[in-house]
Design a protein around this motif. Structure first.
Motif, PDB file in Angstrom:
ATOM      1  N   LEU A 305      -1.260 -20.632 -15.290  1.00 39.43           N
ATOM      2  CA  LEU A 305      -0.347 -20.235 -16.362  1.00 39.43           C
ATOM      3  C   LEU A 305       1.082 -20.678 -16.060  1.00 39.43           C
ATOM      4  O   LEU A 305       1.805 -21.134 -16.957  1.00 39.43           O
ATOM      5  CB  LEU A 305      -0.392 -18.719 -16.549  1.00 39.43           C
ATOM      6  CG  LEU A 305      -1.673 -18.152 -17.170  1.00 39.43           C
ATOM      7  CD1 LEU A 305      -1.682 -16.625 -17.086  1.00 39.43           C
ATOM      8  CD2 LEU A 305      -1.804 -18.596 -18.632  1.00 39.43           C
ATOM      9  N   GLU A 306       1.481 -20.546 -14.800  1.00 38.62           N
ATOM     10  CA  GLU A 306       2.838 -20.957 -14.422  1.00 38.62           C
ATOM     11  C   GLU A 306       3.027 -22.461 -14.597  1.00 38.62           C
ATOM     12  O   GLU A 306       4.114 -22.921 -14.956  1.00 38.62           O
ATOM     13  CB  GLU A 306       3.125 -20.537 -12.986  1.00 38.62           C
ATOM     14  CG  GLU A 306       3.283 -19.020 -12.843  1.00 38.62           C
ATOM     15  CD  GLU A 306       3.186 -18.514 -11.404  1.00 38.62           C
ATOM     16  OE1 GLU A 306       3.317 -17.302 -11.209  1.00 38.62           O
ATOM     17  OE2 GLU A 306       2.974 -19.346 -10.507  1.00 38.62           O
ATOM     18  N   GLY A 307       1.961 -23.226 -14.361  1.00 34.39           N
ATOM     19  CA  GLY A 307       2.043 -24.676 -14.543  1.00 34.39           C
ATOM     20  C   GLY A 307       2.199 -25.075 -15.991  1.00 34.39           C
ATOM     21  O   GLY A 307       2.775 -26.114 -16.302  1.00 34.39           O
ATOM     22  N   GLN A 352      12.924 -11.023 -13.993  1.00 36.27           N
ATOM     23  CA  GLN A 352      13.976 -11.962 -14.385  1.00 36.27           C
ATOM     24  C   GLN A 352      13.364 -13.218 -15.013  1.00 36.27           C
ATOM     25  O   GLN A 352      13.855 -13.729 -16.026  1.00 36.27           O
ATOM     26  CB  GLN A 352      14.810 -12.340 -13.158  1.00 36.27           C
ATOM     27  CG  GLN A 352      16.020 -13.203 -13.471  1.00 36.27           C
ATOM     28  CD  GLN A 352      16.839 -13.531 -12.226  1.00 36.27           C
ATOM     29  OE1 GLN A 352      16.419 -13.255 -11.101  1.00 36.27           O
ATOM     30  NE2 GLN A 352      17.996 -14.125 -12.419  1.00 36.27           N
ATOM     31  N   GLY A 353      12.277 -13.701 -14.405  1.00 36.09           N
ATOM     32  CA  GLY A 353      11.614 -14.883 -14.938  1.00 36.09           C
ATOM     33  C   GLY A 353      10.997 -14.646 -16.295  1.00 36.09           C
ATOM     34  O   GLY A 353      11.106 -15.484 -17.206  1.00 36.09           O
ATOM     35  N   MET A 358      10.933 -15.146 -22.338  1.00 34.23           N
ATOM     36  CA  MET A 358      10.974 -14.491 -23.641  1.00 34.23           C
ATOM     37  C   MET A 358      12.165 -14.964 -24.459  1.00 34.23           C
ATOM     38  O   MET A 358      12.069 -15.115 -25.682  1.00 34.23           O
ATOM     39  CB  MET A 358      11.015 -12.969 -23.455  1.00 34.23           C
ATOM     40  CG  MET A 358       9.723 -12.394 -22.893  1.00 34.23           C
ATOM     41  SD  MET A 358       9.851 -10.625 -22.536  1.00 34.23           S
ATOM     42  CE  MET A 358      10.073  -9.952 -24.195  1.00 34.23           C
ATOM     43  N   GLN A 359      13.286 -15.204 -23.802  1.00 33.36           N
ATOM     44  CA  GLN A 359      14.465 -15.701 -24.506  1.00 33.36           C
ATOM     45  C   GLN A 359      14.226 -17.079 -25.100  1.00 33.36           C
ATOM     46  O   GLN A 359      14.867 -17.464 -26.086  1.00 33.36           O
ATOM     47  CB  GLN A 359      15.664 -15.730 -23.556  1.00 33.36           C
ATOM     48  CG  GLN A 359      16.196 -14.346 -23.184  1.00 33.36           C
ATOM     49  CD  GLN A 359      17.257 -14.390 -22.110  1.00 33.36           C
ATOM     50  OE1 GLN A 359      17.443 -15.415 -21.435  1.00 33.36           O
ATOM     51  NE2 GLN A 359      17.954 -13.277 -21.917  1.00 33.36           N
ATOM     52  N   ARG A 360      13.290 -17.813 -24.511  1.00 33.92           N
ATOM     53  CA  ARG A 360      12.943 -19.146 -25.021  1.00 33.92           C
ATOM     54  C   ARG A 360      11.832 -19.083 -26.060  1.00 33.92           C
ATOM     55  O   ARG A 360      11.397 -20.112 -26.568  1.00 33.92           O
ATOM     56  CB  ARG A 360      12.506 -20.048 -23.879  1.00 33.92           C
ATOM     57  CG  ARG A 360      13.605 -20.349 -22.880  1.00 33.92           C
ATOM     58  CD  ARG A 360      13.110 -21.338 -21.860  1.00 33.92           C
ATOM     59  NE  ARG A 360      14.149 -21.687 -20.913  1.00 33.92           N
ATOM     60  CZ  ARG A 360      14.005 -22.602 -19.962  1.00 33.92           C
ATOM     61  NH1 ARG A 360      12.854 -23.251 -19.854  1.00 33.92           N
ATOM     62  NH2 ARG A 360      14.989 -22.858 -19.138  1.00 33.92           N
ATOM     63  N   VAL A 364       4.327 -14.408 -23.339  1.00 32.75           N
ATOM     64  CA  VAL A 364       4.156 -14.048 -21.923  1.00 32.75           C
ATOM     65  C   VAL A 364       3.132 -12.933 -21.703  1.00 32.75           C
ATOM     66  O   VAL A 364       2.923 -12.515 -20.562  1.00 32.75           O
ATOM     67  CB  VAL A 364       5.508 -13.595 -21.321  1.00 32.75           C
ATOM     68  CG1 VAL A 364       6.514 -14.734 -21.335  1.00 32.75           C
ATOM     69  CG2 VAL A 364       6.056 -12.378 -22.065  1.00 32.75           C
ATOM     70  N   GLU A 365       2.484 -12.444 -22.769  1.00 34.40           N
ATOM     71  CA  GLU A 365       1.596 -11.287 -22.627  1.00 34.40           C
ATOM     72  C   GLU A 365       0.484 -11.521 -21.604  1.00 34.40           C
ATOM     73  O   GLU A 365       0.215 -10.667 -20.742  1.00 34.40           O
ATOM     74  CB  GLU A 365       0.976 -10.902 -23.981  1.00 34.40           C
ATOM     75  CG  GLU A 365       1.917 -10.203 -24.927  1.00 34.40           C
ATOM     76  CD  GLU A 365       2.885 -11.154 -25.628  1.00 34.40           C
ATOM     77  OE1 GLU A 365       2.768 -12.386 -25.407  1.00 34.40           O
ATOM     78  OE2 GLU A 365       3.765 -10.676 -26.367  1.00 34.40           O
ATOM     79  N   SER A 366      -0.167 -12.672 -21.681  1.00 36.13           N
ATOM     80  CA  SER A 366      -1.273 -12.951 -20.756  1.00 36.13           C
ATOM     81  C   SER A 366      -0.766 -13.060 -19.318  1.00 36.13           C
ATOM     82  O   SER A 366      -1.402 -12.549 -18.385  1.00 36.13           O
ATOM     83  CB  SER A 366      -1.975 -14.247 -21.157  1.00 36.13           C
ATOM     84  OG  SER A 366      -3.013 -14.559 -20.243  1.00 36.13           O
ATOM     85  N   TYR A 367       0.399 -13.694 -19.153  1.00 37.63           N
ATOM     86  CA  TYR A 367       0.961 -13.854 -17.816  1.00 37.63           C
ATOM     87  C   TYR A 367       1.310 -12.499 -17.207  1.00 37.63           C
ATOM     88  O   TYR A 367       0.957 -12.216 -16.053  1.00 37.63           O
ATOM     89  CB  TYR A 367       2.204 -14.741 -17.886  1.00 37.63           C
ATOM     90  CG  TYR A 367       2.857 -14.974 -16.534  1.00 37.63           C
ATOM     91  CD1 TYR A 367       2.220 -15.717 -15.545  1.00 37.63           C
ATOM     92  CD2 TYR A 367       4.117 -14.447 -16.250  1.00 37.63           C
ATOM     93  CE1 TYR A 367       2.815 -15.937 -14.310  1.00 37.63           C
ATOM     94  CE2 TYR A 367       4.715 -14.656 -15.014  1.00 37.63           C
ATOM     95  CZ  TYR A 367       4.062 -15.395 -14.051  1.00 37.63           C
ATOM     96  OH  TYR A 367       4.650 -15.604 -12.828  1.00 37.63           O
TER      97      TYR A 367
END
Length: 461
Positions: A305-307, A352-353, A358-360, A364-367
């Motif tokens: 997911l991070e990739g 923070q990450g 989210m600001q972008r 992110v729910e799954s992450y």
């Protein structure tokens, strides 16, 4: 319960309520202190710097409420507090006095946000503040809190050991003379020292010699009110009985010979090398074992997911829970160590990450779901590891000394201490109801109190 002598006419329980991490602002702490007192635990150990004064406020509030309700009498409990540290509000007070040109004398400027002092001017100020927070006219015992901070400072400053120890003893004598005057004023009944270096080797630069401290007190008045010492001791830190650092006697032997009260702190948190051992059972269940089996799959999914977020290297550092857990997740010493890293580093970094993503407008729910699942899985891993360590420690201890065997590791650790001749009270942090229950259950069991040097040496061999 059995009770032991504390000075003239006072009796104390074999375990005391340690207030290191309790605070008047936490309702649960009020309840557990009240519960401990109702169950017969009647020694309370606090300090001016615990919770920046909030610990003393808690003690004062609970005791006054219970006395007013007729649930106990003030003379039925023994309250011990300590003085020496300048942190929080005391540190701010010190800085203000410096700006006004009237700093506390003999101040040890140890580091940013931390100073230390045992000069009479500071002692008088602090005792007044402690009594106000406690709502008491008299403190049963007042201890200089880790005065060896001066020796550590002197070592770092390049002062010779002989010169440092001579100055250390001068400062202790000055403090004792003032504390004798506080006894005369009726603000304290007795005094002493709490030092982490009472059990140290006599060659240690920060060693505090009880023999020398005793001699200093004896030279002040014919019958000094120096009555108590406090030191760390547990199944791994055994210097209190095994280190012959007072003319061939251990500190506990010497204290016993002189009729001094001995308070033991840190009975369940042991340092061995660079590792911290929590001497208590850890509950684990089938769900914990199931979570641990999922660790590999969870990390793989997090890394995938991070990739997909397509971040720069700098941004990736803030969204790298998978990579961090893959590299470091299984390298921590204990459950407590893992939780410390989790709260102070991993969770704030991930939060923070996630906020940046989210600001972008990134979903992110799954992450977040997988991060939380991974944190739970690693928590279960460290619970299992600590449970295995606790079981092994308990097995080895009881093999070395069968009389120390108890149903839980914490009770075993407590029994080893309270069965050792010379120990008056073991101070236990009891911030939850179950901790009080565990201690009270053990205190109701009879133990044989005797010289346990052989037992401690056998266990540590």
């Amino acid at each position: 319960m059995a009770y032991r002598a504390f000075g003239d006419g006072l009796l104390v329980s074999e375990a005391g309520f340690g207030c290191y991490r309790v605070d008047v602002a936490v309702d649960e702490h009020r309840g557990v202190l009240r519960k401990a007192l109702l169950h017969g635990i009647n020694l309370i150990d606090t300090s001016a710097n615990y919770s920046d004064g909030g610990s003393e406020e808690l003690v004062g509030a609970v005791v006054s409420e219970m006395v007013a309700a007729g649930e106990l009498r003030r003379e039925e409990i023994v309250v011990v507090s300590k003085v020496g540290y300048l942190q929080g509000q005391n540190y701010r007070l010190s800085q203000e006095r410096k700006r006004e040109g009237r700093p506390f004398p003999d101040l040890v400027e140890y580091g940013e946000g931390l100073e230390h002092c045992i000069h009479p001017e500071f002692l008088e100020d602090q005792l007044t503040r402690s009594l106000e927070r406690l709502g008491m006219a008299t403190l049963d015992c007042y201890l200089l809190h880790n005065p060896e901070y001066f020796l550590g400072w002197a070592k770092n400053a390049g002062i010779s050991l002989d010169e440092a120890r001579a100055e250390y003893e001068r400062r202790i004598e000055l403090a004792f003379r003032h504390l004798e005057s506080e006894v005369e004023r009726g603000r304290i009944r007795g005094y002493g020292i709490s030092s982490n270096t009472f059990p140290a080797s006599a060659s240690d630069a920060q060693f505090t010699s009880l023999k020398r401290v005793w001699e200093i007190a004896q030279n002040i008045v014919p019958e000094p009110h120096f009555q108590a010492i406090q030191l760390p001791m547990n199944l791994y830190e055994t210097g209190g009985v095994t280190e012959r650092n007072n003319g061939g006697q251990s500190v506990i032997e010497y204290a016993r010979e002189k009729g001094l009260v001995v308070l033991i702190n840190r009975p369940l948190n042991a340092f061995k090398g660079n590792a911290l051992y929590r001497l208590a059972d850890v509950a684990v269940g089938a769900e914990d074992r199931g979570r641990v089996k999922q660790i590999s799959a969870l990390i793989s999914e997090l890394v995938r997911l991070e990739g997909e977020f397509q971040l720069s290297e700098a941004e990736y550092e803030k969204v790298a829970a998978g990579r961090l857990l893959q590299e470091y997740g299984q390298q921590f010493q204990s459950l407590d160590h893992w939780r410390e890293v989790l709260s102070q580093f991993l969770v704030p970094t991930v939060q923070q990450g996630v906020q940046m993503l989210m600001q972008r407008g990134v979903t992110v729910e799954s992450y977040v779901k997988h991060v939380n699942a991974a944190i739970q899985a690693f928590t279960s891993l460290y619970q299992l590891r600590d449970a295995e360590k606790a079981a092994e420690i308990k097995r080895r201890v009881t093999a070395a000394e069968p009389e120390w065997e108890a149903p839980t590791l914490s009770q075993t650790a407590l029994r080893a201490l309270r069965s050792t001749a010379g120990v008056t009270t073991v101070l236990v942090g009891m911030r939850r109801d179950e901790f009080v229950d565990d201690v009270v259950t053990e205190l109701k069991r009879e133990v044989v109190v005797k010289d346990r040097l052989h037992s401690w040496q056998t266990w540590n061999s």
